[in-house]
Enzyme design. Structure first.
Site, PDB file in Angstrom:
ATOM      1  N   GLY A   1      -0.271   7.178   7.578  1.00  0.00           N
ATOM      2  CA  GLY A   1       0.139   7.660   8.796  1.00  0.00           C
ATOM      3  C   GLY A   1       1.513   8.492   8.632  1.00  0.00           C
TER       4      GLY A   1
ATOM      5  N   GLU B   1      -5.389   1.309   0.025  1.00  0.00           N
ATOM      6  CA  GLU B   1      -4.577   2.229   0.906  1.00  0.00           C
ATOM      7  C   GLU B   1      -3.022   2.105   0.584  1.00  0.00           C
ATOM      8  OE1 GLU B   1      -7.075   2.731   4.925  1.00  0.00           O
ATOM      9  OE2 GLU B   1      -5.594   1.319   4.857  1.00  0.00           O
TER      10      GLU B   1
ATOM     11  N   LYS C   1      -7.297   1.722  14.922  1.00  0.00           N
ATOM     12  CA  LYS C   1      -6.179   0.874  15.505  1.00  0.00           C
ATOM     13  C   LYS C   1      -5.911   0.729  16.993  1.00  0.00           C
ATOM     14  CE  LYS C   1      -4.394   2.658  11.252  1.00  0.00           C
ATOM     15  NZ  LYS C   1      -3.187   3.049  10.186  1.00  0.00           N
TER      16      LYS C   1
ATOM     17  N   ASN D   1     -10.871   3.621  11.429  1.00  0.00           N
ATOM     18  CA  ASN D   1     -10.061   2.659  11.868  1.00  0.00           C
ATOM     19  C   ASN D   1      -9.113   3.205  13.046  1.00  0.00           C
ATOM     20  OD1 ASN D   1      -8.310   0.595  12.545  1.00  0.00           O
ATOM     21  ND2 ASN D   1      -7.228   0.659  10.520  1.00  0.00           N
TER      22      ASN D   1
ATOM     23  N   GLU E   1      -1.017  -3.081   7.902  1.00  0.00           N
ATOM     24  CA  GLU E   1      -0.293  -3.215   9.304  1.00  0.00           C
ATOM     25  C   GLU E   1      -0.636  -4.746   9.722  1.00  0.00           C
ATOM     26  OE1 GLU E   1      -2.121  -0.043  11.437  1.00  0.00           O
ATOM     27  OE2 GLU E   1      -1.131   1.288  10.039  1.00  0.00           O
TER      28      GLU E   1
ATOM     29  N   SER F   1      -3.720   8.856   5.131  1.00  0.00           N
ATOM     30  CA  SER F   1      -3.560  10.336   5.454  1.00  0.00           C
ATOM     31  C   SER F   1      -4.652  11.205   4.724  1.00  0.00           C
ATOM     32  CB  SER F   1      -1.987  10.854   4.940  1.00  0.00           C
ATOM     33  OG  SER F   1      -1.041  10.440   5.616  1.00  0.00           O
TER      34      SER F   1
ATOM     35  N   HIS G   1      -5.479  -5.266   6.167  1.00  0.00           N
ATOM     36  CA  HIS G   1      -4.969  -4.027   6.428  1.00  0.00           C
ATOM     37  C   HIS G   1      -3.391  -4.108   6.472  1.00  0.00           C
ATOM     38  CE1 HIS G   1      -3.483  -0.320   8.086  1.00  0.00           C
ATOM     39  NE2 HIS G   1      -4.602   0.149   7.948  1.00  0.00           N
TER      40      HIS G   1
END
Ligand code: 13P
Length: 250
Positions: free
Chosen positions: A171, A165, A10, A8, A95, A210, A93
Site C-alpha cells: 500500500g 509480501e 481487505k 485481497n 495487517e 504495490s 497477512h
C-alpha cells in the site's frame, strides 16, 4: 507451473460494490494456466460464491479461526467457510500480524485447520522496512516460514500457496525490485527443498506489495514468482484484469 493472481480486497467494498466488481470479473476471459482468486470481506463471501457459479474464479476468505467451532465471539471457522463454497483463505497477512497480534504459531494452526478441511491456505510472509534496512530480511522470512510451515508433511505442503509480501511495499507504492523479489522467492523455495526439489518447485510463491499493471510484467517474468497477491489494484476490474492478462503472458 501455474500462475495465480489473487485479489485481497481487505476491508473495502460494500454489497453493491462487491457485486458489481464480481460481475465485471466474471466477464473477463481468463488466460490458460492462470488461476484467479478473489477475497472479499466475510459478509460477501457467500454472495461471491453464488455469483461466480460456473466461473473458474475461486473465492477466498481473508482470515479464519484455527478451531472448528465453539465460544469464540466474532470468529469464523474453516468448516463454516467450506460450507458456503469458499476454497481458499489468506492467513498471516502483515495487517493481521500488526493490528490483530497474529503470530506464526497461530498461523501454523490456521494452516493446519485449512488443510484438514481441504481449503487452500495462502500463507503470507515478509519483512518490515526496518528488518530490510538492517539486513535481517532473509533471517526474518526464514523464521516465519519455519514456524508456520515447518510441521507440515510433504503432502500438506503441496497444497499450500505462499505469498511473499515485504511489509514496506504494501500500500506504499514502493515495490520490491524484480531482483529483490526473485532473490527472496528463490530463498523461500530453498527452504522448502527440505521436502525435495521437485515438491519445492511446485509450491506457488506469489509476490505482493504495490503490484500494479505497470510493474507486474517484470515481477511475473521471474523464475520463482508464480503470480501476485494484489491489494489496491484488485479493487478495480480493469486493473485486475490487466494483471491477469500479464500473468498469462509470463
Ligand atoms: P497492495 O497491492 O495494496 O500494496 O497490497 C498488497 C497486499 O497486502 C495484498 O495482500
Amino acid at each position: 507451473m501455474r500462475m495465480i493472481v489473487a485479489g485481497n480486497w481487505k476491508m473495502n467494498k460494500d454489497r453493491d460494490e462487491a457485486t458489481a466488481l464480481i460481475a465485471a470479473l466474471k466477464e473477463l476471459t481468463l488466460p490458460q494456466g492462470v488461476e484467479v482468486i478473489v477475497a472479499p470481506a466475510f459478509p460477501f463471501l457467500a454472495i461471491a460464491v453464488d455469483q461466480l457459479a460456473g466461473s473458474s474464479i475461486l473465492v477466498a476468505a481473508q482470515d479464519c479461526h484455527e478451531k472448528s467451532h465453539g465460544a469464540y465471539t466474532g470468529a469464523v471457522s474453516v468448516p463454516m467457510l467450506r460450507s458456503i463454497g469458499v476454497k481458499a483463505c489468506i492467513v498471516g497477512h502483515s495487517e493481521r500480524r500488526q493490528y490483530f497480534g497474529e503470530t506464526d504459531k497461530v498461523v501454523g494452526l490456521k494452516i493446519g485447520a485449512l488443510l484438514e478441511h481441504g481449503l487452500i491456505p495462502i500463507y503470507c510472509c515478509g519483512e518490515s522496512q526496518e528488518e530490510r534496512v538492517s539486513g535481517k530480511h532473509f533471517e526474518v522470512v526464514t523464521n516465519q516460514v519455519k514456524v508456520a510451515l515447518g510441521a507440515l508433511s510433504s503432502e500438506q505442503l503441496s497444497r499450500v500457496v505462499i505469498a511473499y509480501e515485504p511489509v514496506w511495499a504494501i500500500g506504499t507504492g514502493l515495490t520490491a525490485t524484480s531482483a529483490q523479489a526473485q532473490e527472496m522467492h528463490a530463498h523461500i523455495r530453498g527452504l522448502l527443498s527440505a521436502h525435495g526439489a521437485d515438491l519445492a518447485s511446485r509450491v506457488p510463491i506469489l509476490y505482493g506489495g504495490s503490484c500494479k499493471p505497470d510493474n507486474a510484467a517484470e515481477l511475473f517474468a521471474n523464475r520463482d514468482v508464480n503470480g501476485g497477491l494484489i491489494g489496491g489494484a484488485s479493487l478495480d476490474a480493469a486493473q485486475f484484469g490487466e494483471l491477469i492478462r500479464l500473468a498469462g503472458r509470463a
